[in-house]
Design a protein around this motif. Structure first.
Motif, PDB file in Angstrom:
ATOM      1  N   UNK A   1       0.953  -1.260  -0.102  1.00 45.39           N
ATOM      2  CA  UNK A   1       0.081  -0.059   0.210  1.00 45.39           C
ATOM      3  C   UNK A   1       0.942   1.289   0.012  1.00 45.39           C
ATOM      4  N   UNK A   2       0.477   2.253  -0.755  1.00 47.11           N
ATOM      5  CA  UNK A   2       1.351   3.621  -0.783  1.00 47.11           C
ATOM      6  C   UNK A   2       2.506   3.395  -1.609  1.00 47.11           C
ATOM      7  N   UNK A   3       2.448   2.210  -2.637  1.00 42.39           N
ATOM      8  CA  UNK A   3       3.372   1.655  -3.546  1.00 42.39           C
ATOM      9  C   UNK A   3       4.015   2.878  -4.376  1.00 42.39           C
ATOM     10  N   UNK A   4       3.205   3.862  -4.706  1.00 39.85           N
ATOM     11  CA  UNK A   4       3.771   4.901  -5.789  1.00 39.85           C
ATOM     12  C   UNK A   4       4.464   5.878  -5.065  1.00 39.85           C
ATOM     13  N   UNK A   5       4.491   5.922  -3.521  1.00 40.15           N
ATOM     14  CA  UNK A   5       5.240   6.951  -2.945  1.00 40.15           C
ATOM     15  C   UNK A   5       6.561   6.737  -2.878  1.00 40.15           C
ATOM     16  N   UNK A   6       7.427   7.642  -2.124  1.00 39.59           N
ATOM     17  CA  UNK A   6       8.671   7.778  -1.923  1.00 39.59           C
ATOM     18  C   UNK A   6       9.422   6.344  -1.358  1.00 39.59           C
TER      19      UNK A   6
ATOM     20  N   UNK B   1      17.920  10.243   0.225  1.00 39.21           N
ATOM     21  CA  UNK B   1      18.558   9.644  -0.696  1.00 39.21           C
ATOM     22  C   UNK B   1      17.651   9.392  -1.839  1.00 39.21           C
ATOM     23  N   UNK B   2      18.138   8.239  -2.852  1.00 38.72           N
ATOM     24  CA  UNK B   2      17.186   7.821  -3.880  1.00 38.72           C
ATOM     25  C   UNK B   2      17.605   6.646  -4.661  1.00 38.72           C
ATOM     26  N   UNK B   3      17.097   5.893  -5.351  1.00 37.23           N
ATOM     27  CA  UNK B   3      17.700   4.748  -6.046  1.00 37.23           C
ATOM     28  C   UNK B   3      19.145   5.271  -6.824  1.00 37.23           C
ATOM     29  N   UNK B   4      20.107   4.642  -6.705  1.00 34.29           N
ATOM     30  CA  UNK B   4      21.428   5.059  -7.586  1.00 34.29           C
ATOM     31  C   UNK B   4      20.943   5.264  -8.928  1.00 34.29           C
TER      32      UNK B   4
ATOM     33  N   UNK C   1      18.920   7.813   7.096  1.00 36.07           N
ATOM     34  CA  UNK C   1      19.170   6.467   6.506  1.00 36.07           C
ATOM     35  C   UNK C   1      18.973   6.480   5.028  1.00 36.07           C
ATOM     36  N   UNK C   2      19.764   5.823   4.352  1.00 38.06           N
ATOM     37  CA  UNK C   2      19.527   5.880   2.796  1.00 38.06           C
ATOM     38  C   UNK C   2      18.117   4.790   2.346  1.00 38.06           C
ATOM     39  N   UNK C   3      17.409   5.421   1.786  1.00 37.18           N
ATOM     40  CA  UNK C   3      15.921   4.856   1.293  1.00 37.18           C
ATOM     41  C   UNK C   3      16.281   3.387   0.878  1.00 37.18           C
ATOM     42  N   UNK C   4      17.305   3.099   0.187  1.00 37.31           N
ATOM     43  CA  UNK C   4      17.632   1.618  -0.378  1.00 37.31           C
ATOM     44  C   UNK C   4      17.902   0.572   0.860  1.00 37.31           C
TER      45      UNK C   4
END
Ligand code: NAD
Ligand code: UD1
Length: 374
Positions: free
Chosen positions: A21-26, A202-205, A254-257
């Motif tokens: 749920x909330x899969x389109x979010x950050x 952060x974000x996906x590399x 903390x890095x999102x990945x």
């Protein structure tokens, strides 16, 4: 708590299909990358309350498909609409739910408490009832270090008291955790992990997915990136008179990945053990001040962030960082990404997508070496 291994008795299958749920979010979109890469089939839902998307779907999840080369099933659906969610459970054999969907803006939650209680609490209640009626009792819940309030000791362990919270958003997380406690005591079929995130950045590399909220945001890193891009003139530092080494607030970024891999680790534990309800901190265990973060960001991005010092922000705490030993010992999870990588990856996302995801009906462009082909 005693964790009993039910896999050995053959009563608990490994999970195949995960509802996000909330899969389109950050955080949700980054987590879907790891789930798909770990071999799970993902069914994602979102109502686009705080994510870019339309009836054509979610550009974030289209990018996830690009990154992973695998299909992600997506439904535009609202947790407040029980029949919509029930239909999805009828269609898909959901083994476990990762529940990200919530409203999370602290300021807005103070102005519109009913909106937050309705969306976050009722959304959760609906979900739990639908899960129960479909014999699905496995869940990973997105909680927050905000449930601890002002720390009585640092680093924070999971047994630190909770509930002394100064904002409505934080209280919705606390109330839900209390509700999950009651539920797991009353009905032993439930098997739930609540993950208390520290400060995700952060974000996906690849730079293809990142944070692109549709609501006003006030968090430090996205705001700092806007200043670096020249979209905002100055970064306001809220307080330089805290009892910290440089006077500015300290947090555990903390890095999102790393956060994403924590969810896969939580799923693995749930699929092999009956835990009832367990809570884990997801943080690096390292506190970083606002000034330190700004300096690292400037260094790795070769930008200059003009600062303006102002009074402390109402409701802010001085310092907070995690003791993540429990997650290390029981989830076999540790963080891998440095502060430098958090800044570099966030900046890559921002510079490759200065206006965020393509808006309405724009086809996702192919991006190679930071240059867009369309
Ligand atoms: P986000 O806003 O990017 O993602 C949440 C998603 O849920 C959004 O895409 C939104 O459209 C969707 N949503 C909200 N209400 C919904 C509803 N009723 N039905 C369907 N979809 C709905 O936020 P995020 O940063 O990815 O956070 C994910 C979760 O983690 C949230 O529960 C948040 O409270 C929690 N959390 C976030 C942080 C953080 O700093 N980002 C820290 C601690 C905890
Ligand atoms: C905020 C939320 C918290 C939520 C967390 C998730 C508040 C009061 N709390 O916490 O409920 O769980 O995000 O990530 O909003 N700062 C500046 N200038 C800015 C923005 C922030 O100096 O423009 C400082 C803050 O004072 C703080 C640090 O940067 O010391 C981090 O702030 P932020 O990113 O908003 O996160 P939190 O305050 O930890």
């Amino acid at each position: 708590m005693c964790i009993k291994n039910l896999l050995q008795t053959g009563t608990m299958p490994r999970f195949k299909t995960i509802l996000v749920t909330g899969g389109a979010g950050y955080i949700g979109s980054h987590c879907v990358v790891d789930l798909v890469n770990a071999g799970h089939e993902v069914v994602a839902i979102d109502n686009f309350a705080n994510a870019v998307g339309d009836d054509e779907g979610s550009p974030a999840l289209r990018r996830v498909e690009e990154i992973t080369g695998k299909k992600v099933t997506f439904y535009k659906a609202d947790l407040l609409n029980k029949s919509q969610i029930g239909d999805i459970f009828d269609k898909h054999p959901i083994d476990c739910v990762i529940h990200f969907a919530a409203l999370k803006a602290v300021g807005e939650s103070m102005q519109q408490p009913l909106l937050y209680y309705q969306n976050n609490l009722l959304g959760m209640l609906n979900l739990l009832e639908i899960m129960r009626s479909h014999n699905c009792f496995q869940m990973v819940f997105s909680s927050s270090c905000t449930v601890y309030g002002e720390p009585k000791h640092l680093p924070i362990t999971e047994d630190h008291p909770t509930g002394n919270i100064t904002n409505v958003y934080g209280r919705t997380k606390y109330f839900i955790e209390e509700m999950l406690k009651d539920l797991s005591i009353a009905d032993k079929r439930w098997n739930i992990i609540s993950l208390r995130y520290f400060n995700p950045v952060g974000a996906h590399p690849s730079g293809l997915i990142g944070e692109d909220p549709t609501k006003e945001f006030t968090n430090l890193m996205p705001f700092m990136a806007q200043v670096a891009l020249g979209k905002k003139p100055v970064l306001t530092v809220f307080g330089n008179d805290y009892q910290t080494p440089d006077g500015t607030g300290v947090r555990d970024y903390i890095h999102v990945m790393d956060l994403a891999s924590g969810h896969v680790a939580a799923l693995n534990l749930l699929s092999e053990n009956h835990v009832g309800l367990k809570v884990y901190n997801l943080g690096t265990g390292r506190g970083v001040s606002v000034k330190e973060l700004v300096e690292v960001f400037e260094k790795v991005t070769s930008t200059k962030i003009p600062l303006q010092y102002e009074a402390r922000r109402l409701g802010d705490i001085t310092a907070m960082w995690a003791d993540a030993t429990l997650a290390k010992n029981e989830l076999h999870w540790v963080t891998k990404h440095t502060i430098e990588e958090m800044c570099t990856d966030f900046w890559r996302w921002q510079t490759m997508n200065p206006d965020g995801y393509p808006k309405k009906n724009v086809k996702t462009s192919v991006i190679v070496n930071g240059k867009s082909s369309s």
